[in-house]
Motif scaffolding. Structure first.
Motif, short mmCIF file in Angstrom:
data_model
loop_
_atom_site.label_atom_id
_atom_site.label_comp_id
_atom_site.label_asym_id
_atom_site.label_seq_id
_atom_site.Cartn_x
_atom_site.Cartn_y
_atom_site.Cartn_z
N LEU A 103 61.69 55.26 6.48
CA LEU A 103 61.91 56.70 6.48
C LEU A 103 63.21 57.08 5.78
O LEU A 103 63.27 58.07 5.05
N ALA A 104 64.24 56.26 5.99
CA ALA A 104 65.57 56.58 5.45
C ALA A 104 65.61 56.35 3.94
O ALA A 104 64.85 55.54 3.43
N PRO A 105 66.55 57.03 3.27
CA PRO A 105 66.70 56.79 1.83
C PRO A 105 67.16 55.35 1.57
O PRO A 105 67.84 54.75 2.41
N VAL A 106 66.78 54.82 0.40
CA VAL A 106 67.11 53.42 0.06
C VAL A 106 68.63 53.21 0.12
O VAL A 106 69.10 52.15 0.55
N GLY A 107 69.40 54.21 -0.28
CA GLY A 107 70.86 54.09 -0.27
C GLY A 107 71.38 53.81 1.14
O GLY A 107 72.23 52.94 1.34
N ASP A 108 70.81 54.56 2.12
CA ASP A 108 71.23 54.34 3.52
C ASP A 108 70.87 52.93 3.97
O ASP A 108 71.65 52.27 4.67
N MET A 109 69.69 52.48 3.56
CA MET A 109 69.25 51.13 3.97
C MET A 109 70.16 50.08 3.34
O MET A 109 70.48 49.06 3.96
N ALA A 110 70.57 50.35 2.09
CA ALA A 110 71.45 49.40 1.41
C ALA A 110 72.80 49.35 2.12
O ALA A 110 73.38 48.28 2.34
N LEU A 145 66.02 40.26 6.74
CA LEU A 145 66.42 41.22 5.70
C LEU A 145 65.45 41.20 4.52
O LEU A 145 65.13 42.24 3.93
N LEU A 146 64.96 40.00 4.23
CA LEU A 146 63.95 39.87 3.16
C LEU A 146 62.71 40.69 3.51
O LEU A 146 62.17 41.42 2.67
N LEU A 147 62.30 40.58 4.78
CA LEU A 147 61.12 41.35 5.23
C LEU A 147 61.41 42.85 5.19
O LEU A 147 60.57 43.65 4.80
N VAL A 148 62.66 43.20 5.60
CA VAL A 148 63.04 44.62 5.62
C VAL A 148 62.93 45.19 4.21
O VAL A 148 62.36 46.25 3.98
N ALA A 156 59.54 45.77 3.19
CA ALA A 156 59.05 47.01 3.79
C ALA A 156 59.59 48.22 3.02
O ALA A 156 58.87 49.20 2.80
N ILE A 157 60.87 48.13 2.61
CA ILE A 157 61.47 49.25 1.86
C ILE A 157 60.71 49.45 0.54
O ILE A 157 60.32 50.57 0.17
N MET A 158 60.46 48.32 -0.15
CA MET A 158 59.74 48.40 -1.44
C MET A 158 58.31 48.92 -1.24
O MET A 158 57.74 49.59 -2.09
#
Ligand SMILES: Nc1nc2c(ncn2[C@@H]2O[C@H](COP(=O)(O)OP(=O)(O)OP(=O)(O)O)[C@@H](O)[C@H]2O)c(=O)[nH]1
Length: 370
Positions: A38-45, A25-28, A31-33
Motif C-alpha cells: 500500500l505504501a509508496p516504494v520510497g517509504d518501503m525503501a 526482505l527479498l520476499l518483501v 511483493a513490492i514489485m
C-alpha cells in the motif's frame, strides 16, 4: 562453556537471524514489485534501510561483545521484539499479501522457542496477537480494511497458532529442564565414579600393611622409568631385606613383626627424597629405585637407611628389639637395561650381603661396568 565459545555461538545465531531478515526482505521486495504494497516504494525503501541499520547495530553489539554485559547475552527477547516490530510494520503496509506474510510471525517466535523463558514467550505471543488485532481494528475504524471477513479469519487463525506455540514452548522448556537435571545427576555420578576409581587405583597400587607401593606397581613404575631413560643417565636400584625377621616373628609374635615392617617403611621413607620410589617387594623384602643417581649416592642412601633402621624401636606394642638390622643389594640401571636382569643383579648382591654376615650393603657395579 567458556565466554569466547558462548560468544561464537551467539554470533552464529545472530548471523542466522540476519540471513533470515535478508530472505524476508527479498520476499518483501518481490511483493513490492508485484504491487501488493500500500505504501509508496520510497517509504518501503526507507523502512528497508532502517531495518538494515537496526541489524547493523545488533551486529555491532555482538561483534564488540557488548551483549555480554547484559543479563541475557543472547539478547533473544530484544531480537524477537525487534523482529516482531518490523513484521507488524510490514503487515501494516501490505494489502491482500498480508495473509501470506502472516507466517513470518510464528517463524520469529520459533527463534525464541529454546531461549526465551516461558513468561517471555507468552509475552511475545500476546504482543503479536494484540499488534495484529489492533492493526486490523484501526484499519476497520478508518474504513481501510481490505477484506473484513478475511481479516477476522486471519486473527482467529493467528490466535490458534499462537496458543499452540505457547503450549509447545512450555513442553519444550519442561523437557529441557528435565534433561538439564539429568545431566547434572549424571555428572555427579561421574564424579563419584572418578573418585572411586582413584581410590581403587590407590588400593591396587598400595601395600596395605606398610602403605608403600606394592611389587606390581613398583615394577610398572620402574619399567616406565627404564623406557624413558636418557643416554648417560643412571638409576640406582636396591633390594633391601630385614635380617632374621623370622626370629622377630617367632620371639615377639606376628603382630610385632608387622610393626617392625611398618617401622622400616617409615624410617626408610624418612631417608629418601621425593624422587625415590620405595616399595614392598614381598614378605620382609623391599625394593628401592633412585632415579638419576650415582653409585656413591645410592650407597650413601642405603647406608643411611640401614643405620636409621638399626636405631629404631617400634615400641607401640611394647616391643624392645635389641638389634634390628637389614641387608641391601645394590646395582645401577642404565639405558637399555633389562629390569629383570637388574633385579637379579641386586638379588645376587643381597645374597652376598647375607652370606657375609648381614647388616650391610653390597653393590654389584662390576656387572654394570662390564
Ligand atoms: N609379621 C609378618 N611376617 C611376615 C610377613 N610376610 C612374611 N613374613 C615372615 O617373614 C619371615 C621371613 O623369613 P626368612 O625368609 O627365613 O628370612 P629371615 O628370617 O629374615 O632371614 P634372613 O633373610 O636370612 O635374614 C617368614 O617367617 C614369614 O612368615 C608379614 O607381612 N608380617
Amino acid at each position: 562453556m567458556t565466554e569466547s565459545a558462548l560468544q561464537k555461538l551467539l554470533l552464529k545465531r545472530f548471523l542466522l537471524a540476519a540471513c533470515t531478515y535478508g530472505l524476508v526482505l527479498l520476499l518483501v521486495w518481490t511483493a513490492i514489485m508485484g504491487g501488493h504494497v500500500l505504501a509508496p516504494v520510497g517509504d518501503m525503501a526507507t523502512g528497508t534501510g532502517m531495518l538494515v541499520f537496526s541489524q547493523l547495530v545488533m551486529g555491532w553489539v555482538f561483534l564488540t561483545g557488548r551483549n555480554l554485559r547484559c543479563r541475557d547475552p543472547s539478547l533473544t527477547e530484544c531480537q524477537v521484539l525487534l523482529a516482531l516490530t518490523w513484521q507488524t510494520w510490514l503487515l501494516a503496509n501490505l494489502n491482500q499479501a498480508r495473509g501470506t506474510f502472516l507466517v513470518i510471525y510464528p517463524l520469529i517466535l520459533m527463534f525464541g522457542l529454546f531461549h526465551l523463558s516461558g513468561r517471555a514467550f507468552v509475552r511475545c505471543a500476546l504482543l503479536v496477537f494484540f499488534s495484529f488485532t489492533t492493526l486490523n481494528l484501526l484499519e476497520a475504524h478508518g474504513g481501510k480494511l481490505y477484506d473484513p471477513p478475511l481479516a477476522v479469519l486471519q486473527v482467529c487463525t493467528l490466535f490458534v497458532v499462537l496458543a499452540w506455540l505457547c503450549l509447545y514452548a512450555r513442553y519444550v522448556q519442561a523437557s529441557r529442564l528435565r534433561m538439564r537435571q539429568r545431566r547434572f545427576a549424571l555428572q555427579a555420578h561421574q564424579d563419584t565414579l572418578r573418585g572411586m576409581m582413584g581410590q581403587l587405583e590407590e588400593l591396587v597400587a598400595t601395600d596395605e600393611l606398610t602403605g608403600l607401593f606394592n611389587r606390581r606397581h613398583f615394577l610398572r613404575l620402574a619399567g616406565r622409568e627404564l623406557e624413558t631413560m636418557h643416554m648417560g643417565v643412571r638409576h640406582g636400584l636396591a633390594l633391601i631385606d630385614l635380617d632374621h625377621f623370622k626370629r622377630i616373628n617367632d620371639v615377639y609374635g606376628h603382630a610385632a613383626g608387622d610393626q617392625v615392617l611398618q617401622a622400616f617403611a617409615q624410617v626408610a621413607q624418612g631417608c629418601l627424597d621425593e624422587n625415590a620410589v620405595l616399595a614392598r617387594y614381598g614378605g620382609e623384602e623391599f625394593v628401592l629405585l633412585m632415579p638419576d643417581c650415582s653409585a656413591d649416592a645410592l650407597v650413601e642412601c642405603c647406608e643411611r637407611i640401614r643405620l636409621a633402621f638399626a636405631g629404631t624401636q617400634p615400641s607401640a606394642v611394647g616391643l624392645r628389639v635389641s638389634a634390628l638390622s637389614l641387608s641391601a643389594g645394590m646395582t645401577l640401571l642404565t639405558e637399555g637395561d633389562d629390569l629383570d636382569a637388574a633385579l637379579h643383579r641386586a638379588d645376587e648382591a643381597l645374597y652376598r650381603a647375607k652370606r657375609s654376615g648381614r647388616d650391610r650393603c653390597v653393590a654389584a657395579w662390576e656387572v654394570v661396568d662390564a
